[in-house]
Design an enzyme around this catalytic site. Sequence first.
Site, mmCIF file in Angstrom:
data_model
loop_
_atom_site.group_PDB
_atom_site.id
_atom_site.type_symbol
_atom_site.label_atom_id
_atom_site.label_comp_id
_atom_site.label_asym_id
_atom_site.label_seq_id
_atom_site.Cartn_x
_atom_site.Cartn_y
_atom_site.Cartn_z
ATOM 1 N N ALA A 221 -7.361 -53.002 2.765
ATOM 2 C CA ALA A 221 -5.884 -52.429 2.953
ATOM 3 C C ALA A 221 -5.509 -51.864 4.465
ATOM 4 O O ALA A 221 -5.017 -52.006 4.960
ATOM 5 C CB ALA A 221 -5.617 -51.454 1.665
ATOM 6 N N CYS A 274 -8.887 -42.724 8.690
ATOM 7 C CA CYS A 274 -9.769 -43.819 7.791
ATOM 8 C C CYS A 274 -9.678 -44.710 9.064
ATOM 9 O O CYS A 274 -10.537 -45.938 8.472
ATOM 10 C CB CYS A 274 -8.530 -43.862 6.389
ATOM 11 S SG CYS A 274 -8.977 -42.061 5.918
HETATM 12 N N1 LIG Z 1 -6.590 -38.192 4.617
HETATM 13 C C1 LIG Z 1 -5.980 -39.480 3.946
HETATM 14 O O1 LIG Z 1 -4.825 -39.654 4.533
HETATM 15 C C2 LIG Z 1 -6.611 -40.367 2.782
HETATM 16 C C3 LIG Z 1 -8.094 -40.135 2.223
HETATM 17 N N2 LIG Z 1 -8.409 -40.751 1.874
HETATM 18 C C4 LIG Z 1 -9.789 -40.930 1.668
HETATM 19 O O2 LIG Z 1 -9.791 -40.058 0.658
HETATM 20 C C5 LIG Z 1 -11.257 -39.108 0.824
HETATM 21 C C6 LIG Z 1 -11.167 -37.387 0.917
HETATM 22 O O3 LIG Z 1 -10.663 -37.359 2.548
HETATM 23 P P1 LIG Z 1 -9.528 -36.420 3.051
HETATM 24 O O4 LIG Z 1 -8.788 -35.342 1.859
HETATM 25 O O5 LIG Z 1 -8.044 -36.664 4.360
HETATM 26 O O6 LIG Z 1 -10.418 -34.872 2.935
HETATM 27 P P2 LIG Z 1 -11.011 -33.542 3.360
HETATM 28 O O7 LIG Z 1 -11.719 -33.786 4.195
HETATM 29 O O8 LIG Z 1 -9.857 -33.038 3.838
HETATM 30 O O9 LIG Z 1 -11.550 -33.096 2.291
HETATM 31 C C7 LIG Z 1 -12.560 -33.477 2.240
HETATM 32 C C8 LIG Z 1 -13.255 -31.953 1.294
HETATM 33 O O10 LIG Z 1 -14.447 -32.131 0.074
HETATM 34 C C9 LIG Z 1 -14.981 -30.972 1.011
HETATM 35 N N3 LIG Z 1 -16.443 -31.562 -0.306
HETATM 36 C C10 LIG Z 1 -17.245 -32.385 0.841
HETATM 37 N N4 LIG Z 1 -18.921 -32.254 -0.173
HETATM 38 C C11 LIG Z 1 -18.507 -31.812 -0.892
HETATM 39 C C12 LIG Z 1 -18.994 -30.978 -2.153
HETATM 40 N N5 LIG Z 1 -20.230 -31.692 -2.480
HETATM 41 N N6 LIG Z 1 -18.556 -30.440 -3.224
HETATM 42 C C13 LIG Z 1 -17.094 -29.474 -3.011
HETATM 43 N N7 LIG Z 1 -16.307 -29.859 -1.805
HETATM 44 C C14 LIG Z 1 -16.724 -30.735 -1.386
HETATM 45 C C15 LIG Z 1 -14.563 -30.597 1.947
HETATM 46 O O11 LIG Z 1 -15.069 -29.331 1.957
HETATM 47 C C16 LIG Z 1 -13.115 -30.991 1.976
HETATM 48 O O12 LIG Z 1 -12.773 -29.795 1.634
HETATM 49 C C17 LIG Z 1 -12.228 -40.465 2.000
HETATM 50 O O13 LIG Z 1 -13.165 -40.804 1.268
HETATM 51 C C18 LIG Z 1 -11.130 -40.518 2.931
HETATM 52 O O14 LIG Z 1 -11.375 -41.907 3.279
HETATM 53 C C19 LIG Z 1 -7.854 -41.873 1.418
HETATM 54 C C20 LIG Z 1 -6.528 -42.099 1.437
HETATM 55 C C21 LIG Z 1 -5.456 -40.851 2.626
HETATM 56 O O1 LIG Z 2 -6.654 -44.934 4.022
HETATM 57 C C1 LIG Z 2 -6.538 -43.511 4.352
HETATM 58 O O2 LIG Z 2 -6.417 -42.809 5.176
HETATM 59 C C2 LIG Z 2 -4.496 -43.794 4.824
HETATM 60 O O3 LIG Z 2 -4.936 -44.353 5.793
HETATM 61 C C3 LIG Z 2 -3.192 -45.183 6.293
HETATM 62 O O4 LIG Z 2 -2.549 -43.649 6.232
HETATM 63 P P1 LIG Z 2 -2.059 -42.630 7.761
HETATM 64 O O5 LIG Z 2 -3.278 -42.728 8.468
HETATM 65 O O6 LIG Z 2 -1.943 -41.401 6.768
HETATM 66 O O7 LIG Z 2 -1.545 -42.977 8.650
HETATM 67 P P2 LIG Z 2 -0.213 -44.211 9.134
HETATM 68 O O8 LIG Z 2 1.194 -44.190 8.661
HETATM 69 O O9 LIG Z 2 -1.171 -45.546 8.078
HETATM 70 O O10 LIG Z 2 -0.952 -44.317 10.150
HETATM 71 C C4 LIG Z 2 -1.885 -44.369 11.114
HETATM 72 C C5 LIG Z 2 -2.017 -44.664 12.404
HETATM 73 O O11 LIG Z 2 -0.930 -45.706 12.946
HETATM 74 C C6 LIG Z 2 -0.360 -45.128 13.944
HETATM 75 N N1 LIG Z 2 0.474 -46.359 13.492
HETATM 76 C C7 LIG Z 2 1.309 -47.156 11.969
HETATM 77 C C8 LIG Z 2 2.543 -47.849 11.906
HETATM 78 C C9 LIG Z 2 3.520 -48.577 13.149
HETATM 79 O O12 LIG Z 2 3.605 -49.791 12.924
HETATM 80 N N2 LIG Z 2 2.310 -48.573 14.551
HETATM 81 C C10 LIG Z 2 1.132 -47.470 15.025
HETATM 82 O O13 LIG Z 2 0.872 -47.079 16.021
HETATM 83 C C11 LIG Z 2 0.425 -43.943 13.584
HETATM 84 O O14 LIG Z 2 1.391 -43.753 14.140
HETATM 85 C C12 LIG Z 2 -0.766 -43.342 13.117
HETATM 86 O O15 LIG Z 2 -1.468 -42.906 14.431
HETATM 87 C C13 LIG Z 2 -2.680 -45.671 5.513
HETATM 88 O O16 LIG Z 2 -1.116 -46.100 5.399
HETATM 89 C C14 LIG Z 2 -2.378 -45.609 4.158
HETATM 90 O O17 LIG Z 2 -2.084 -46.615 2.747
HETATM 91 C C15 LIG Z 2 -3.913 -45.214 3.406
HETATM 92 O O18 LIG Z 2 -4.263 -44.775 2.303
#
Ligand SMILES: NC(=O)C1=CN([C@@H]2O[C@H](COP(=O)(O)OP(=O)(O)OC[C@H]3O[C@@H](n4cnc5c(N)ncnc54)[C@H](O)[C@@H]3O)[C@@H](O)[C@H]2O)C=CC1
Ligand SMILES: O=C(O)[C@H]1O[C@H](OP(=O)(O)OP(=O)(O)OC[C@H]2O[C@@H](n3ccc(=O)[nH]c3=O)[C@H](O)[C@@H]2O)[C@H](O)[C@@H](O)[C@@H]1O
Length: 460
Positions: A221, A274
């Site tokens: 995705a 990501c």
């Molecule tokens: N940021 C996003 O929008 C999205 C992220 N993901 C996925 O979700 C996962 C988490 O991403 P984020 O929330 O952005 O990361 P983040 O870095 O904001 O949070 C991760 C947290 O896990 C904690 N941590 C690490 N190891 C640990 C342990 N052993 N025990 C307890 N806590 C621990 C860290 O201290 C940190 O606060 C990643 O795999 C990412 O790819 C999926 C969809 C959206």
């Molecule tokens: O796995 C993840 O972390 C997430 O990654 C993205 O979400 P996110 O990175 O939070 O935000 P987006 O809206 O996807 O934007 C990503 C980047 O692409 C850029 N973007 C987005 C859309 C577009 O048309 N053009 C463009 O340059 C945004 O400005 C940003 O820098 C996906 O949209 C989520 O579905 C997914 O869960």
Amino acid sequence: MKSIKNICCIGAGYVGGPTMAIIAKKNPHIKVTIVDINAERIAAWNDKDLSKLPIYEPGLAEIVSEIRDKNLFFSTDINKAISESEMIFISVNTPTKTYGKGKGMAADLKYIELCARNIAEVAKSNKIVVEKSTLPVRTAEAIKSILHNTGNGVQFDILSNPEFLAEGTAIEDLLNPDRVLIGGESEDAIACLANIYGSWVSQDRILRTNLWSSELSKLTANAFLAQRISSINAISELCEHTGANVKEVSKAIGFDSRIGSKFLNASVGFGGSCFQKDILNLVYIARSYNLHQVADYWEQVIIMNDHQKRRFSDRLIKTLYNTVSGKKIAFLGWAFKKDTNDTRESAAIYVADHLLSEQAYISVYDPKVSDVKIQSDLNYLNTRSEAENLEYVNPVTSPYEALKEAHAVTIMTEWDEFKTYNWEEIYANMKKPAFIFDGRNILDKSEMEKIGFEYYAIGQ
Ligand SMILES: NC(=O)C1=CN([C@@H]2O[C@H](COP(=O)(O)OP(=O)(O)OC[C@H]3O[C@@H](n4cnc5c(N)ncnc54)[C@H](O)[C@@H]3O)[C@@H](O)[C@H]2O)C=CC1
Ligand SMILES: O=C(O)[C@H]1O[C@H](OP(=O)(O)OP(=O)(O)OC[C@H]2O[C@@H](n3ccc(=O)[nH]c3=O)[C@H](O)[C@@H]2O)[C@H](O)[C@@H](O)[C@@H]1O
């Protein structure tokens, strides 16, 4: 089906925080505890002053204040939360490896493994373990192996439940998901998790697959979404050479229902924690199976994105008479997209780094990003000393201050407030000729030119 009364989520980050807040809000009969090794982060989640929450996300603070300490808890006592819970989400970070085999490509799974070992050590009763983090396909195998070799008689069911929320719209995405994906082997465990989401998501949107399809669907995705941006960005460069306008091209192709209109905004390049990491991981996995054509195909999405960031700064330098040395360049926006304080992999960092290497002075204004974060993002690249970054980069708290006496302004994030500024006043206070490099195509070219600006946008 087991009834779930206690949920633990390991990782209080951008995913763990908002996701668990919604699960708790929609399931008031379940106690949800979010734990983290980062005590500072947990303290911020527990801060009475809601502006101190570690994550800025529209609508999040209101929900946290409504249910915190009722059925939503933030704690550093990881072992206690694990042992009390029937279901444990693993939502820790899975960054690109920075060392050893797979450096710069593979996902670093050390935090995931630590969680699995922690659960294995502490659990005394049966648990459903849910992969919420984004993981390489077949990671559940490794988690299973760690959990099933404890010899303490505890039964673990492993589910994959990747998260699809986007930052800036996390609450809206969680409340109205396009789908919820659950991969697993045990029908009963899948039903338990589906039941929790069923509190607000209709069952026909809850997809059930095997573990490997679920893990791979998440990487796929993100690869597809990023690929659309790189595709339109590739066309934006062609537009700049031919007189076509990328906004018009996007609109024209987006009307085709097979293509669709979303995710076709040309930009200075995608950022965020990501897209790049997940595609690099996909490429690494494909290579590990000797699928080189598959790997090369997806790698091109990253190559195009790097090119887009680079050519943005090259175009700026070229337009400013081939030198930015000693010139003040104002950056509007540092976050990787609007409505978030997250700066991970933001295009702004790389454009700034390039301009700093050309001896520009940079002033930065972002409504949600702190000066400390801006400096640390640049220091992390290690291109120059921290002292030099401090000298040449000036984060400020007012946009008008950032723009005063600037030779050029670059728009790096599409914050809505940038459109509402008094651009006549800004023009009056900038050096002439005054240049705008709109990395997000949010300003109106003819209006800006009427004021007197030399206006450059992406693909126009
Ligand atoms: N940021 C996003 O929008 C999205 C992220 N993901 C996925 O979700 C996962 C988490 O991403 P984020 O929330 O952005 O990361 P983040 O870095 O904001 O949070 C991760 C947290 O896990 C904690 N941590 C690490 N190891 C640990 C342990 N052993 N025990 C307890 N806590 C621990 C860290 O201290 C940190 O606060 C990643 O795999 C990412 O790819 C999926 C969809 C959206
Ligand atoms: O796995 C993840 O972390 C997430 O990654 C993205 O979400 P996110 O990175 O939070 O935000 P987006 O809206 O996807 O934007 C990503 C980047 O692409 C850029 N973007 C987005 C859309 C577009 O048309 N053009 C463009 O340059 C945004 O400005 C940003 O820098 C996906 O949209 C989520 O579905 C997914 O869960």
